[in-house]
Design an enzyme around this catalytic site. Structure first.
Site: not given
Length: 438
Positions: A338, A304
Site C-alpha cells: 500500500e 501495514c
C-alpha cells in the site's frame, strides 16, 4: 530503537553528597553600589529569568551517548515528585527520528545554549515568505516521511495530536520495550506510563498484578485464527479482523506505538492479519505481523508491517514481505504494498525486489520480459520497472524496454542488496485464499 530487557528491574537512588566539616571559611564581600556583577552572576540571572522554558524553545540537551544534541521543547509539565515543583520537558531531538522524543529534567539542558522561541505561526509565515513555490514543494516532498497523503493543515493537526508519547514502555511476554510513538488508547489509560500486555490475546492492563491474574485465566497460547504455516520453531497465523475484532483492535493499538502513521484502522472487519510467531513449550510468541485488505481494488497485498523491537535485525521483516508475495502467488495475482511507502519501507521493498529479480536474471538463459518476471514473482510490473531502472539495468530501444543483464553487474548489485533473510518454505504453507472461504 526500542530497547528490550528482562522485566525484573532494579531501582537506583542517588545519595546526597556527604557534608565536609573541614571546609574553608566563606569570605564575605561588602556590597558596593558601584559593583558590576560578574559574568557568572549575569548568566545565572539570565537563566533564572528564562525559566520555565516556553514550548518551542530550542536548546542543547545531554543525551544517552554523553553528548549534547539540539532539541526543541514540545511540551512541559510540573514535576511534583521532586518537591521543588520544577518543570520537566518533552523534547524532540532535531537530528533524530521522532521515536527518540522523551521527557527530560532541567539538569539535562544547557541553558546557555537557549535560542528564543518564536511563535510557530509567525515562524512559519516568515519562512513561507522567504521560500519560492518550488522550494515549498521540495520541503513538502522531503519532510513528511510516512505522511505523504496529508496536506499541510492535516499534517499540522496530526503532529499536534500525536506530539507527545503517551505510553513510555510496555511489557509483552519476557520483554519490557520502550515505545516510539503516540497511540490513541482509550481515555481511561491517559494516566498510564506503562502498559502490560497479554502476549497471546493482546489484552492490556494498567498494573502487573492485573496481568498476572489475567494470565491465570487466559487459555490462549497462540493468536486466535488459523495456523497457515509452520517450519521448525516459526509459525504464521491468519486472523480475520471480523471474527476476532477485539484482538485485531488491540494489535492496532500495540502496533501504533511503533509506527508513525496517520491512520489507525478501527474498522478491522475489512482486514486480515498475519501474525508471525516464535514457538516453544510455553506457546507461540508474536515477533511481528503484516495486514492486508480482504479486497483491494489497487492490488495491494500488504497494508501495514511491523517487526517488534526485540526481534528486529533478525531477518523477520524480509520474511514477512516474502510471505505476502507467496500469498499473492497462491491467489494467482500480482501484488504491491500500500502506498505511500516511507523511506525505510521503500528501502526494504527495493532490497527484496532486487534480490528476487536479479536471482532470476542470473539463472535465466535467453530473453525475458517484464511481464514474464511479474508472472513468476507476483511483483507488479511497475515495481519491477522502477527497480531495474534504479539499478540502471534497463534501456529503452526501438520502442521497448530491454534488460541488460551483465553477470558481473548483477553480482555487484546483489552484494549491495544484502542478505535475503529467512526463507519461506512454500511446502509448509496450508492456506486457502479468502475469496474461496465459505
Amino acid at each position: 530503537m526500542g530497547s528490550s530487557a528482562n522485566t525484573e528491574t532494579t531501582n537506583f537512588t542517588t545519595a546526597s553528597p556527604p557534608s565536609n566539616h573541614n571546609h574553608q571559611p566563606t569570605t564575605v564581600v561588602a556590597s558596593n553600589p558601584n559593583h558590576t556583577p560578574s559574568e557568572s552572576d549575569a548568566s545565572k540571572k539570565r537563566r533564572t529569568g528564562m525559566l520555565p522554558l516556553e514550548v518551542g524553545t530550542r536548546v542543547s540537551c545531554l543525551w544517552r551517548d554523553g553528548k549534547y544534541h539540539p532539541v526543541k521543547v514540545i511540551e512541559r509539565r510540573k514535576n511534583h515528585s521532586d518537591g521543588n515543583n520544577e518543570y520537566e520537558y518533552y523534547v524532540h531531538y532535531t537530528e533524530f527520528n521522532r521515536r527518540l522524543d522523551e521527557w527530560i529534567n532541567l539538569d539535562q539542558l544547557d541553558l546557555d545554549s537557549v535560542e528564543c522561541a518564536l511563535d510557530e505561526k509567525v515562524e512559519d509565515k516568515v519562512t513561507s515568505l522567504k521560500m519560492t513555490r518550488h522550494q515549498k514543494r521540495k520541503i513538502d516532498e522531503t519532510h513528511v516521511e510516512g505522511h505523504e497523503e496529508l496536506d499541510a493543515a492535516s499534517l499540522r493537526e496530526h503532529e499536534e495530536f500525536t506530539k507527545v508519547k503517551n505510553i513510555a514502555t510496555i511489557e509483552l511476554g519476557k520483554y519490557e520495550i520502550e515505545t516510539w510513538y503516540f497511540s490513541p488508547f482509550p481515555p481511561e489509560y491517559n494516566d498510564c506510563v506503562k502498559l502490560f500486555f497479554c502476549e497471546f490475546c493482546l489484552n492490556f492492563m494498567k498494573r502487573k498484578e492485573q496481568l498476572q491474574r489475567h494470565m491465570r485465566k487466559c487459555d490462549l497460547k497462540h493468536p486466535p485464527g488459523d495456523e497457515i504455516y509452520r517450519s521448525s520453531t516459526l509459525s504464521m497465523f491468519e486472523v480475520d479482523g471480523k471474527k476476532n475484532k477485539v484482538y485485531a483492535q488491540n494489535l492496532c493499538y500495540l502496533a501504533k506505538l511503533f509506527l508513525d502513521h496517520k491512520t489507525l484502522y478501527y474498522d478491522v472487519d475489512l482486514f486480515l492479519f498475519y501474525i508471525l510467531c516464535e514457538c516453544d513449550d510455553r506457546g507461540c510468541h508474536m515477533v511481528g505481523y503484516f495486514s492486508k485488505e480482504k479486497h483491494s481494488e489497487e492490488a495491494y497485498n500488504l497494508a501495514c508491517i511491523l517487526t517488534l523491537p526485540p526481534y528486529q535485525r533478525k531477518g523477520y521483516g524480509k520474511f514477512l514481505i516474502a510471505f505476502s508475495y507467496e500469498l499473492s502467488k497462491k491467489e494467482g495475482k500480482v501484488g504491491t504494498p500500500e502506498r505511500p511507502l516511507s523511506d525505510l519501507g521503500l528501502v526494504s521493498y527495493r532490497g527484496y525486489w532486487t534480490r528476487i529479480l536479479l536471482d532470476i536474471l542470473k539463472k535465466h538463459k535467453g530473453n525475458i520480459s517484464i511481464k514474464e518476471l511479474s508472472d513468476m514473482t507476483a511483483i507488479k510490473a511497475e515495481d519491477i520497472l522502477s527497480t531495474l531502472q534504479s539499478l540502471e539495468l534497463i534501456q529503452y530501444r526501438k520502442g521497448q524496454h530491454v534488460i541488460c543483464a551483465d553477470p558481473k553487474v548483477l553480482d555487484r548489485h546483489l552484494k549491495a542488496a544484502g542478505r535475503g533473510g529467512l526463507d519461506v518454505d512454500v511446502s509448509k504453507m496450508i492456506w486457502t485464499p479468502y475469496k474461496e472461504q465459505s
